[in-house]
Scaffold this motif. Structure first.
Motif, short mmCIF file in Angstrom:
data_model
loop_
_atom_site.label_atom_id
_atom_site.label_comp_id
_atom_site.label_asym_id
_atom_site.label_seq_id
_atom_site.Cartn_x
_atom_site.Cartn_y
_atom_site.Cartn_z
N GLU A 96 85.51 -56.15 -63.29
CA GLU A 96 85.39 -57.60 -63.32
C GLU A 96 86.69 -58.30 -62.96
N LEU A 97 87.78 -57.57 -63.00
CA LEU A 97 89.09 -58.16 -62.67
C LEU A 97 89.81 -57.22 -61.73
N LEU A 98 90.32 -57.75 -60.61
CA LEU A 98 91.09 -56.95 -59.66
C LEU A 98 92.19 -57.84 -59.09
N GLU A 99 93.42 -57.52 -59.41
CA GLU A 99 94.57 -58.29 -58.94
C GLU A 99 95.54 -57.36 -58.22
N LEU A 100 96.14 -57.88 -57.14
CA LEU A 100 97.06 -57.12 -56.33
C LEU A 100 98.47 -57.74 -56.43
N THR A 101 99.45 -56.91 -56.64
CA THR A 101 100.85 -57.34 -56.63
C THR A 101 101.66 -56.32 -55.85
N LEU A 102 102.75 -56.78 -55.30
CA LEU A 102 103.62 -55.94 -54.48
C LEU A 102 104.90 -55.67 -55.25
N ASP A 103 105.24 -54.39 -55.37
CA ASP A 103 106.46 -53.97 -56.06
C ASP A 103 107.42 -53.41 -55.03
N VAL A 104 108.58 -54.03 -54.92
CA VAL A 104 109.56 -53.65 -53.90
C VAL A 104 110.87 -53.35 -54.58
N GLN A 105 111.50 -52.25 -54.20
CA GLN A 105 112.83 -51.90 -54.67
C GLN A 105 113.72 -51.72 -53.45
N GLY A 106 114.83 -52.43 -53.43
CA GLY A 106 115.73 -52.37 -52.28
C GLY A 106 115.68 -53.66 -51.50
N ASP A 107 115.33 -53.54 -50.19
CA ASP A 107 115.31 -54.70 -49.30
C ASP A 107 114.14 -55.61 -49.65
N LYS A 108 114.43 -56.83 -50.04
CA LYS A 108 113.38 -57.78 -50.41
C LYS A 108 112.63 -58.33 -49.20
N ARG A 109 113.04 -57.94 -47.97
CA ARG A 109 112.32 -58.39 -46.78
C ARG A 109 110.91 -57.83 -46.73
N ALA A 110 110.67 -56.81 -47.56
CA ALA A 110 109.33 -56.23 -47.58
C ALA A 110 108.28 -57.24 -48.03
N PHE A 111 108.67 -58.26 -48.78
CA PHE A 111 107.70 -59.28 -49.18
C PHE A 111 107.21 -60.07 -47.98
N GLU A 112 108.00 -60.12 -46.88
CA GLU A 112 107.57 -60.81 -45.67
C GLU A 112 106.69 -59.92 -44.79
N ILE A 113 106.64 -58.64 -45.10
CA ILE A 113 105.92 -57.70 -44.24
C ILE A 113 104.44 -57.63 -44.61
N PHE A 114 104.14 -57.59 -45.92
CA PHE A 114 102.76 -57.34 -46.36
C PHE A 114 102.12 -58.63 -46.85
N LYS A 115 100.94 -58.91 -46.35
CA LYS A 115 100.14 -60.07 -46.77
C LYS A 115 98.69 -59.61 -46.89
N TRP A 116 97.93 -60.31 -47.75
CA TRP A 116 96.51 -60.05 -47.91
C TRP A 116 95.84 -61.31 -48.43
N SER A 117 94.55 -61.29 -48.47
CA SER A 117 93.76 -62.44 -48.87
C SER A 117 93.18 -62.18 -50.26
N ASP A 118 93.65 -62.95 -51.22
CA ASP A 118 93.11 -62.83 -52.57
C ASP A 118 91.69 -63.35 -52.66
N GLU A 119 91.36 -64.35 -51.83
CA GLU A 119 90.01 -64.90 -51.87
C GLU A 119 88.97 -63.86 -51.44
N ASN A 120 89.34 -63.02 -50.47
CA ASN A 120 88.41 -61.98 -50.02
C ASN A 120 88.14 -60.98 -51.14
N ILE A 121 89.16 -60.66 -51.94
CA ILE A 121 88.98 -59.69 -53.02
C ILE A 121 88.13 -60.28 -54.13
N VAL A 122 88.40 -61.53 -54.48
CA VAL A 122 87.67 -62.16 -55.57
C VAL A 122 86.19 -62.32 -55.21
N SER A 123 85.91 -62.53 -53.94
CA SER A 123 84.51 -62.75 -53.53
C SER A 123 83.66 -61.49 -53.68
N GLN A 124 84.27 -60.31 -53.77
CA GLN A 124 83.52 -59.06 -53.89
C GLN A 124 83.32 -58.61 -55.34
N LEU A 125 83.87 -59.33 -56.32
CA LEU A 125 83.72 -58.98 -57.73
C LEU A 125 82.41 -59.54 -58.28
#
Length: 1329
Positions: A927-956
């Motif tokens: 009933e609950l599915l949340e995605l978070t990104l954990d990065v250690q080192g170069d914080k530029r990785a937050f600019e690399i990965f993106k996704w749609s939370d609305e698409n995930i919520v619509s499938q619950l």
């Protein structure tokens, strides 16, 4: 220091010895007047007497003026009891003389009043030959002598008995002097002191200024009147031993009495005359009796008692009485004590003056009185008129004058007298009095050099008898320091210290004189007590100087002094030495003497062995690093002396058994086995463990505190080493199946008005005592332990189980048998949680050797937490994850809950997609599915990965057995601003690249990304603006251009970067979701980003119109393929691998209308980053390059920004066009310039100027055109102000005399800011024919 000469000089042991040393004495006591304060009667409670004594003790210093008007500072020492043996030595040292007596009592009737008066008079008899004055303080009476109505009380003080007082103060006549038969119980009887709780002696704390203001104190000292009983109530019955006429009389007894009376009158007159502004003694009426209005005449008493309940003093009562209703209503107590001390001073001053007035020829008559008690028999039949005895009498008199002068506040005179006495006594070999003079000289020097020693708390002689003996002694400051000198005092400067007064001893001389004095005292066996006290005083001074070795030498000398003491007095002696060694920092030696004192309590020679006191003293062994609290053993660690510690602990066990306390003996034996086990031999471990098992049969060892009779609480002892738990590990579920708790943050509760708060307001911070995993309700939980048995016998643990708190937990008791001397014996402690919630594991319990131990986790060395909290959660779902990308061969594990991985390779600026599929393999819907990104080192990785939370919520919700998928968008982020370099990864370094000489490639020199443009380059750019503009036109004229210059040797960049991240999935459902629980798992993402293009250099050029500019970029292709670059809507260029091309990007200028001052460069950079669209295309991929990180110089900023001034120029009435204008030589050219202000604020103090020059297109510029043209009008004009939206117009004319190509540059700058200028771009091009 001890000498064999003492046997010759002393002879057999005399009867005139002191009872025992006064361990509370300090060198400052030589300058103090001794006053005895006694508790009389039974009505006054001990608590009230302690309050009174405390208030009296505060008045320990007064300041007054003598008869010559010189200020004196008088110190007072108060004692609650004083034995007569000490008082007998008052002729040898005057500070031992009891000069005053204060009795404190309470009465409620006439009979009680008469009894208190009798007790007071009886107490005076004991000090009759030394007492100067006395006061009797009575509570329960009004100031007029009437009974206080609220004073009746049925409570009786239990520690003071009238009959005992009469016994203690009964006297007998011996050698024409009064000597106390029975010693004071409060001073000599330790048991009585213990029961009453009264210390044997006490010094005044603070000064007189604490109770009275300094001005009032000074005025009071100068206005106090001499009372009638100052010298009359003690000297009327028997002549004083200090009266000089007693030794000068040569006639009959009557002559002696007459002389004595004359001396009293003279003393009274001198005292009265020396008071100054005080009330004359002769003016006091006879009715003003010292009893404050109580008449001693029977008739007058009967008349005065009519109509009121007034008390009548007995006829033989001569002392002055002070009446107070209660202690709370005794506001004048300090004032009365000040008056009393002042009276003592004046009598002392008169005695000193009498001594000074003795003629030299008469001094030999004083020799019989100037002697120690044991010396009196030596003067029988002695020729006092011999030269030898005359000099001895003269020296002793000088020494006594030094004592009196020191007590009278004359430090300088006392030093003079002491020095004279030392010279005389040394010549006649009078060693005892020479030692006294040396000690007096040292005392006055100490009083001057170390006045702070007066405020030191005295040693409590009977402190070992109190119930608070277990309070630890705190080390005094500097006791543990290795330096033997005061703070800030170097060794070489010790001997060079300047004394505070003339002839005062230096610190080094103090040591020598004290050593000499103690040496001379050691020659007399009868002076052992004085030698002991002198050694203690010297050690106190040396402790202050931090000369530890010298102080220890004096204390060692005091140890070897042979004194005739009882076993009880020996115990007090060693206890006092222990406290001195503690102050010195010799803690082990202090513990040794504590132990010796304990042994004295149960010595075979002691008729009444005190095992309780022995046990109490043995408990005070901090110097041996012994603590009864096992938790404090970690402070000491294994420091100390194990064999000695074991011996002391065995003595504690034996003492406890002799006391009959089996539980205490078991407790001590448990502590012995627990703390000393690492230091025991194999046989000792077996023997002590068997002894513990035998003792526990009599009294079982329980893990609870034990209180003993003296109030000490013995803490519980747990056998943490038997068995020793080497490993205590909780077994956790699989990492990706660990249940966790959802914490909902409430923003309204987290808002704080403070910028910083020390309180932790973040509720999501992990608690260090909380386990990083959870258990599930109803499942078997395990704790693995590894046990070690240090004993040489098999250890049987009858029960071992977990100790928990919180939710219900069923523990399984385990019976374990650990083999002998086994080091790795595994065992498992099990249990089952019966409900969800928080389960706290605080330790485990064992039962072995007859001792039950509750061992907490905080007592284990390998467990840093005092407890572990584990959450028991309800059911949760479980998932499986797959990705569309290949799994990584290896990756750095950023999380222990990773279930799969994905590896992606891409170019910088490229975009890719990764599909993730989730399958619910559990029995509960997700009933609950949340995605978070954990990065250690170069914080530029937050600019690399993106996704749609609305698409995930619509499938619950995801039902059990169902699947769901979502897409991760991956972007190859990186820094495009930089220089390709295969040897360095620093993108900020710029190397020179070969530029093409073709005009279409733009300028030959461009600034680096660091924004550093030299003045030379800037001037060249300005001078060659025409050619630049032509080059830009050539750029824009063609749709596709190929860079003609190739660099085959250009290194291919190897600046490939790897980015690692973990995509965490938090999911929940069913009952666990309702209670806020969830599980987490992770996907390891590994992205390899390779560079595609680099922007190596950049610059700005004016555009075709004032509203535009060109951003010229040097773009380097670092791939292995030909690249197509799109830099405008219809502009693109092909760049081969490893080549660099220069492209002009047309951009609109940046408006600074809403930009704050000082942020112009940032706004321009953001404008460039936002509007530049630089795309690259490869055969199999494409991407976009950004200009993040670009920097601009000030000149670039001016060119990029929209000028606040709008230019409008006409030549001969026609608007200027961006092309050449042709004129004939000598023709007048009319130029009109309009300036319009576009800002919302006025522009002030502007300077409009014209600049004409020739550009030869070869890097040379000619500005010297004075002979080639003329200006009609002003070529420079000052504009005071241009308002918002207003305009300014200026006209001038030009005439050129010589043909050629000319350029005219119009610029406007502020008068105070020459660097900030606004130019008209491009400059006017004039062709003169």
């Amino acid at each position: 220091m001890r000498s064999a000469v003492s046997v010759i000089l002393s002879g057999s042991a005399p009867d005139q010895n002191m009872s025992y040393p006064d361990y509370d004495q300090t060198p400052h006591d030589h300058s103090a007047l001794l006053v005895v304060v006694r508790h009389i009667g039974r009505q006054l409670r001990t608590k009230q007497f302690n309050r009174a004594f405390e208030r009296i003790s505060r008045v320990n210093q007064i300041k007054l003026n003598d008869s010559q008007g010189n200020p004196r500072q008088i110190w007072v020492r108060y004692l609650r009891g004083y034995p007569g043996e000490q008082n007998d030595w008052s002729d040898f040292q005057t500070h031992r003389k009891a000069l005053g007596l204060i009795s404190v009592g309470q009465c409620n009737s006439q009979d009680e009043f008469n009894e208190l008066c009798r007790i007071h008079e009886q107490a005076k008899v004991g000090y009759a030959f030394t007492l100067y004055d006395s006061r009797c303080i009575l509570l329960g009476l009004n100031p007029d002598g009437t009974l206080y109505e609220g004073s009746h009380s049925s409570d009786v003080s239990p520690c003071v008995d009238g009959e005992d007082d009469r016994v203690h103060h009964s006297v007998s006549v011996f050698n024409n002097k009064s000597k106390i038969e029975g010693s004071d119980s409060n001073f000599n009887d330790p048991a009585r002191n213990c029961s009453s709780g009264i210390a044997s002696s006490s010094e005044g704390i603070g000064t007189g200024a604490e109770s009275l203001p300094s001005e009032d104190n000074a005025s009071m000292s100068s206005s106090l009147s001499l009372p009638s009983a100052v010298c009359g109530d003690d000297t009327r019955k028997s002549p004083s031993s200090d009266s000089l006429q007693n030794y000068l009389a040569s006639g009959s007894v009557e002559e002696s009495e007459a002389t004595d009376s004359t001396s009293e009158e003279t003393t009274s007159k001198e005292s009265t005359n020396s008071i100054g502004t005080g009330i004359p003694y002769s003016s006091m009426r006879e009715s003003e009796n010292p009893i404050l209005g109580l008449s001693t005449d029977p008739d007058s008493r009967s008349q005065s008692s009519e109509g009121r309940n007034s008390l009548i003093a007995p006829s033989n009562f001569k002392a002055r009485t002070l009446f107070y209703p209660t202690m709370d209503q005794s506001q004048n107590l300090e004032t009365d004590i000040l008056e009393f001390i002042s009276s003592l001073f004046w009598v002392l001053e008169s005695k000193r003056l009498d001594k000074l007035a003795v003629r030299k020829a008469d001094r030999t008559l004083l020799l019989s009185s100037l002697c120690a008690p044991f010396e009196k028999k030596d003067f029988v039949g002695l020729d006092l008129e011999s030269r030898w005895n005359k000099r001895r009498a003269d020296g002793r008199l000088k020494k006594q004058l030094g004592d009196l002068s020191l007590q009278a506040g004359l430090a300088s005179e006392s030093i003079t007298h002491y020095q004279a006495a030392i010279e005389i006594l040394k010549s006649v070999n009078d060693w005892l009095w020479l030692a006294g003079a040396l000690e007096g000289l040292c005392s006055v020097s100490v009083c001057c050099m170390y006045p702070q020693l007066r405020k030191a708390l005295p040693l409590q002689r009977n402190s070992s008898l109190q119930g608070a003996d277990m309070v630890k002694y705190k080390n005094l400051s500097g006791s543990s320091s290795s330096s033997s000198l005061p703070p800030g005092l170097e060794p070489e400067s010790l001997s060079g210290m300047r004394p505070p007064i003339k002839n005062c001893l230096s610190p080094q001389d103090l040591l020598d004189k004290y050593r000499e004095a103690v040496t001379h005292y050691g020659k007399y066996r009868q002076a052992g007590v004085i030698e002991t006290e002198a050694s203690i005083k010297a050690s106190l001074v040396l402790i202050e100087q931090r000369q530890t070795l010298a102080a220890a030498e004096f204390l060692q000398n005091a140890v070897f002094i042979s004194l005739q003491l009882t076993e009880d007095e020996k115990m007090h002696r060693f206890n006092a030495l222990a406290e001195l060694y503690t102050r010195l920092g010799f803690h082990r030696k202090a513990a040794f003497f504590k132990r010796v004192a304990a042994m004295r309590c149960v010595s075979p020679h002691n008729p009444h062995p005190n095992w309780a006191l022995c046990h109490s003293l043995l408990l005070q062994q901090e110097g041996y690093k012994i603590s009864l609290n096992p938790s404090e053993n970690s402070i000491f660690g294994f420091y100390g002396w194990p064999r000695l510690q074991m011996q002391v602990m065995q003595e504690l066990v034996g003492t406890a058994k002799r006391k009959g306390n089996s539980a205490l003996a078991t407790k001590h034996m448990t502590l012995l086995v627990h703390t000393m086990l690492p230091h025991m031999t194999r046989d000792e471990r077996r023997d002590f463990s068997q002894q513990l098992e035998i003792l526990s049969k009599e009294a079982e060892g329980l893990p609870v505190p034990l209180a003993i009779e003296n109030g000490v609480i013995i803490p519980p002892v747990n056998l943490t080493l038997i068995p020793y738990v080497k490993l205590f590990k909780l077994i956790a579920p699989t990492p990706h199946l660990k249940p966790q708790k959802i914490v909902e943050r409430k923003p309204t509760d987290e808002i704080s008005p403070f910028v910083y708060t020390p309180f932790n307001r973040d509720k999501t911070v992990k608690d260090i005592t909380k386990a990083d995993f959870n258990w599930v309700e109803g499942e078997l939980c395990e704790v693995n332990v590894i046990l070690e048995n240090p004993l040489p016998v098999e250890l049987k643990v009858s029960s071992m189980c977990l100790i928990t708190e919180g939710v219900k937990f069923h523990v399984n008791s385990n019976v374990i048998s650990v083999p002998a001397e086994s080091s790795m014996f595994p065992a498992t402690l099990t249990g089952k949680p019966l409900e969800p919630g928080i389960l706290r594991i605080i330790g485990y319990s064992t039962y072995t050797l007859g001792v039950k131990s509750n061992i907490r986790l905080k007592s284990l060395q390998n467990m840093p937490f005092p407890y572990v909290d584990i959450e028991v959660d309800p059911a949760l779902p479980a998932i499986e994850i797959q990705t569309s990308k290949a799994k990584s061969d290896c990756f750095s594990s950023l999380s222990d809950s990773i279930v799969t991985s994905a590896s992606i390779s891409m170019l910088m600026g490229e975009n890719q997609e990764c599909t993730v599929t989730i399958a619910n393999v559990g029995k509960v819907p997700i009933e609950l599915l949340e995605l978070t990104l954990d990065v250690q080192g170069d914080k530029r990785a937050f600019e690399i990965f993106k996704w749609s939370d609305e698409n995930i919520v619509s499938q619950l919700p995801i039902q059990p057995g169902a699947n769901a998928s979502f897409t991760i968008y991956v972007y190859g982020a990186g820094e495009f601003i930089g220089q390709p370099d295969c040897h360095s990864g620093d993108s900020s370094s710029v190397s020179s690249l070969p530029m093409t000489s073709n005009a279409s490639d733009g300028p030959s020199s461009l600034p680096s990304r660091l924004g550093a443009i030299s003045d030379r380059l800037r001037s060249k750019r300005t001078e060659s603006s025409a050619s630049n503009r032509s080059s830009v036109k050539s750029f824009m004229s063609s749709n596709i251009s190929v860079a003609s210059n190739k660099n085959p040797k250009l290194p291919i960049s190897s600046q490939t970067k790897n980015y690692e991240a973990v995509l965490k999935l938090k999911y929940s459902g069913g009952p666990g979701h309702q209670t806020g629980h969830f599980r987490t798992c992770g996907i390891a993402l590994n992205v390899e980003v390779s560079p595609a293009v680099f922007i190596t250099k950049w610059d700005t050029l004016p555009g075709d119109s004032p509203s535009q500019f060109y951003l010229v970029l040097d773009v380097c292709n670092v791939t292995q393929h030909e690249m197509e670059i799109h830099y405008a809507k219809t502009k693109q260029i092909l760049v081969e691998k490893g080549d660099t091309c220069r492209i002009p990007v047309p951009l609109d200028r940046c408006s600074l209308t809403n930009v704050e001052k000082g942020k112009e460069e940032f706004a321009c950079c953001e404008h460039i980053v936002t509007n530049v669209d630089l795309k690259w295309i490869l055969p199999e991929s494409s991407g976009k390059a950004t200009l993040h990180g670009i920097t601009l110089t000030q000149a670039m900023v001016q060119l990029v920004t929209v000028s606040p001034i709008q230019w409008e120029i006409t030549v001969n009435g026609e608007s200027v066009k961006p092309e050449e204008m042709r004129f004939e030589a000598g023709e007048m050219i009319n130029v009109n310039v309009w300036l319009r202000n576009h800002l919302k604020e006025s522009l002030e103090d502007l300077n409009l100027s014209l600049d004409c020059f020739q550009d030869y297109q070869n890097g040379r510029i000619n500005n010297r055109l004075d002979s080639r043209f003329a200006v009609i009008g002003n070529d420079s004009v000052l504009i005071p102000k241009i308002g918002p939206g207003s305009s300014f117009q200026h006209s001038l004319s030009l005439i050129f005399f010589v043909g050629g190509m000319y350029k005219i540059d119009f610029k406007c700058n502020k008068k105070d800011l020459e660097d900030l200028e606004y130019k008209y771009n491009p400059p006017l091009d004039l062709m003169i024919q």
